[in-house]
Design a protein around this motif. Structure first.
Motif, PDB file in Angstrom:
ATOM      1  N   SER A  98      56.888  14.460  50.536  1.00  0.00           N
ATOM      2  CA  SER A  98      57.844  14.949  51.520  1.00  0.00           C
ATOM      3  C   SER A  98      57.438  16.318  52.076  1.00  0.00           C
ATOM      4  N   VAL A  99      57.716  16.489  53.356  1.00  0.00           N
ATOM      5  CA  VAL A  99      57.410  17.727  54.068  1.00  0.00           C
ATOM      6  C   VAL A  99      58.721  18.300  54.607  1.00  0.00           C
ATOM      7  N   LYS A 100      58.899  19.582  54.459  1.00  0.00           N
ATOM      8  CA  LYS A 100      60.119  20.225  54.926  1.00  0.00           C
ATOM      9  C   LYS A 100      59.944  20.731  56.354  1.00  0.00           C
ATOM     10  N   MET A 101      61.037  20.651  57.095  1.00  0.00           N
ATOM     11  CA  MET A 101      61.046  21.167  58.463  1.00  0.00           C
ATOM     12  C   MET A 101      62.470  21.582  58.791  1.00  0.00           C
ATOM     13  N   ASN A 102      62.632  22.715  59.406  1.00  0.00           N
ATOM     14  CA  ASN A 102      63.966  23.215  59.714  1.00  0.00           C
ATOM     15  C   ASN A 102      64.723  22.248  60.617  1.00  0.00           C
ATOM     16  N   ARG A 103      66.036  22.195  60.415  1.00  0.00           N
ATOM     17  CA  ARG A 103      66.867  21.259  61.176  1.00  0.00           C
ATOM     18  C   ARG A 103      66.783  21.549  62.669  1.00  0.00           C
ATOM     19  N   LYS A 104      66.800  22.820  63.055  1.00  0.00           N
ATOM     20  CA  LYS A 104      66.726  23.169  64.474  1.00  0.00           C
ATOM     21  C   LYS A 104      65.397  22.728  65.074  1.00  0.00           C
ATOM     22  N   GLU A 105      64.329  22.834  64.297  1.00  0.00           N
ATOM     23  CA  GLU A 105      63.028  22.401  64.785  1.00  0.00           C
ATOM     24  C   GLU A 105      62.979  20.885  64.940  1.00  0.00           C
ATOM     25  N   ARG A 106      63.576  20.162  63.991  1.00  0.00           N
ATOM     26  CA  ARG A 106      63.597  18.702  64.069  1.00  0.00           C
ATOM     27  C   ARG A 106      64.350  18.235  65.313  1.00  0.00           C
ATOM     28  N   ARG A 107      65.474  18.845  65.565  1.00  0.00           N
ATOM     29  CA  ARG A 107      66.277  18.453  66.730  1.00  0.00           C
ATOM     30  C   ARG A 107      65.568  18.835  68.030  1.00  0.00           C
ATOM     31  N   LEU A 108      64.915  19.980  68.032  1.00  0.00           N
ATOM     32  CA  LEU A 108      64.157  20.391  69.216  1.00  0.00           C
ATOM     33  C   LEU A 108      63.006  19.422  69.486  1.00  0.00           C
ATOM     34  N   ALA A 109      62.330  19.000  68.425  1.00  0.00           N
ATOM     35  CA  ALA A 109      61.223  18.050  68.580  1.00  0.00           C
ATOM     36  C   ALA A 109      61.727  16.711  69.109  1.00  0.00           C
ATOM     37  N   LEU A 110      62.887  16.270  68.623  1.00  0.00           N
ATOM     38  CA  LEU A 110      63.449  14.995  69.078  1.00  0.00           C
ATOM     39  C   LEU A 110      63.821  15.066  70.560  1.00  0.00           C
ATOM     40  N   ARG A 111      64.452  16.153  70.965  1.00  0.00           N
ATOM     41  CA  ARG A 111      64.815  16.310  72.371  1.00  0.00           C
ATOM     42  C   ARG A 111      63.573  16.387  73.253  1.00  0.00           C
ATOM     43  N   THR A 112      62.559  17.085  72.771  1.00  0.00           N
ATOM     44  CA  THR A 112      61.325  17.219  73.541  1.00  0.00           C
ATOM     45  C   THR A 112      60.633  15.871  73.696  1.00  0.00           C
ATOM     46  N   ALA A 113      60.605  15.082  72.627  1.00  0.00           N
ATOM     47  CA  ALA A 113      59.970  13.764  72.691  1.00  0.00           C
ATOM     48  C   ALA A 113      60.720  12.838  73.643  1.00  0.00           C
ATOM     49  N   LEU A 114      62.052  12.887  73.608  1.00  0.00           N
ATOM     50  CA  LEU A 114      62.847  12.046  74.501  1.00  0.00           C
ATOM     51  C   LEU A 114      62.637  12.445  75.958  1.00  0.00           C
ATOM     52  N   GLN A 115      62.640  13.745  76.218  1.00  0.00           N
ATOM     53  CA  GLN A 115      62.429  14.211  77.587  1.00  0.00           C
ATOM     54  C   GLN A 115      61.015  13.866  78.078  1.00  0.00           C
ATOM     55  N   GLY A 116      60.060  13.854  77.151  1.00  0.00           N
ATOM     56  CA  GLY A 116      58.702  13.534  77.534  1.00  0.00           C
ATOM     57  C   GLY A 116      58.484  12.064  77.865  1.00  0.00           C
ATOM     58  N   ARG A 117      59.411  11.191  77.453  1.00  0.00           N
ATOM     59  CA  ARG A 117      59.294   9.765  77.747  1.00  0.00           C
ATOM     60  C   ARG A 117      60.157   9.348  78.935  1.00  0.00           C
ATOM     61  N   ILE A 118      60.500  10.305  79.788  1.00  0.00           N
ATOM     62  CA  ILE A 118      61.433  10.022  80.881  1.00  0.00           C
ATOM     63  C   ILE A 118      60.869   8.982  81.843  1.00  0.00           C
ATOM     64  N   ASP A 119      59.533   8.933  81.984  1.00  0.00           N
ATOM     65  CA  ASP A 119      58.931   7.958  82.897  1.00  0.00           C
ATOM     66  C   ASP A 119      59.044   6.531  82.361  1.00  0.00           C
ATOM     67  N   ASP A 120      59.219   6.387  81.062  1.00  0.00           N
ATOM     68  CA  ASP A 120      59.321   5.065  80.440  1.00  0.00           C
ATOM     69  C   ASP A 120      60.765   4.715  80.081  1.00  0.00           C
ATOM     70  N   LEU A 121      61.709   5.517  80.580  1.00  0.00           N
ATOM     71  CA  LEU A 121      63.117   5.346  80.222  1.00  0.00           C
ATOM     72  C   LEU A 121      63.847   4.515  81.273  1.00  0.00           C
TER      73      LEU A 121
END
Length: 210
Positions: A98-121
């Motif tokens: 297991s690897v630790k990652m801050n909750r704020k960073e995880r949520r930021l990464a999820l939002r960034t990934a979703l926004q980056g797939r806008i062309d496939d949405l």
């Protein structure tokens, strides 16, 4: 903010929906998304693989033959790592990946990934009421009407689990159905196309917006 066209069950335009999420800076976006993906994949590992060392293998207590005079190489145990049936040198042992990652960073990464797939949405209206019984063919036809190749890998995101939708989608090998609260970065990046219902999009913005 990004404006998305909302399609109805028949594949026609039925309005627009906005996607407004706070994302990472361009220079650090790929790094934080990669970290979040590695974390999720590592945390999914069980880490239960195990091999036995020469101390743990059964047998080998007696010296196979005397030290000198036989013409053979000296041996002290028939469970040596050099022998067939012997122990394993530096083999894997149970461990925590297991690897630790801050909750704020995880949520930021999820939002960034979703926004980056806008062309496939593709955003569609809620279609839970379109099924009177489980029917895979109807869902497959709807995906084609939305302009998506039915043979591509599709992530279908709905607001809440609906039994008829779940039963209709579970037999499609290339379609993965999840709810908005179970959105994760691996599924977002692994799919060729994202299909999100309007209620699910609202739930995502409500849950993940900071």
């Amino acid at each position: 903010m990004v404006e998305c066209v909302v399609k109805n069950w028949e594949g026609q335009e039925a309005g627009t929906a906005s996607l407004d999420l706070q994302v990472a800076k361009e220079e650090s976006a790929s790094h934080i998304v990669h970290r979040a993906l590695v974390r999720q994949m590592n945390n999914a590992r069980q880490g239960t693989v195990s091999t036995k060392t020469r101390a743990e293998v059964r047998g080998g207590g007696r010296k196979p033959w005397r030290q000198k005079g036989t013409g053979r190489a000296r041996a002290g145990s028939n469970r040596s790592p050099l022998w067939r049936g012997g122990g394993v040198i530096f083999g894997p042992k149970p461990r925590d990946y297991s690897v630790k990652m801050n909750r704020k960073e995880r949520r930021l990464a999820l939002r960034t990934a979703l926004q980056g797939r806008i062309d496939d949405l593709v955003v569609v209206e809620g279609f839970e009421d379109k099924f009177s019984r489980p029917k895979t063919r109807e869902l497959l036809d709807a995906i084609a009407r939305w302009g998506i190749d039915p043979n591509a890998k599709i992530l279908l995101v709905i607001a809440e689990r609906q039994e008829l939708v779940y039963l209709s989608a579970r037999n499609l090998e290339n379609v993965k159905l999840i709810t908005a609260v179970n959105l994760n970065i691996h599924d977002l990046l692994n799919a060729d196309h994202l299909v999100i219902t309007s209620p699910a999009l609202e739930a995502i913005q409500e849950v993940y917006s900071d």
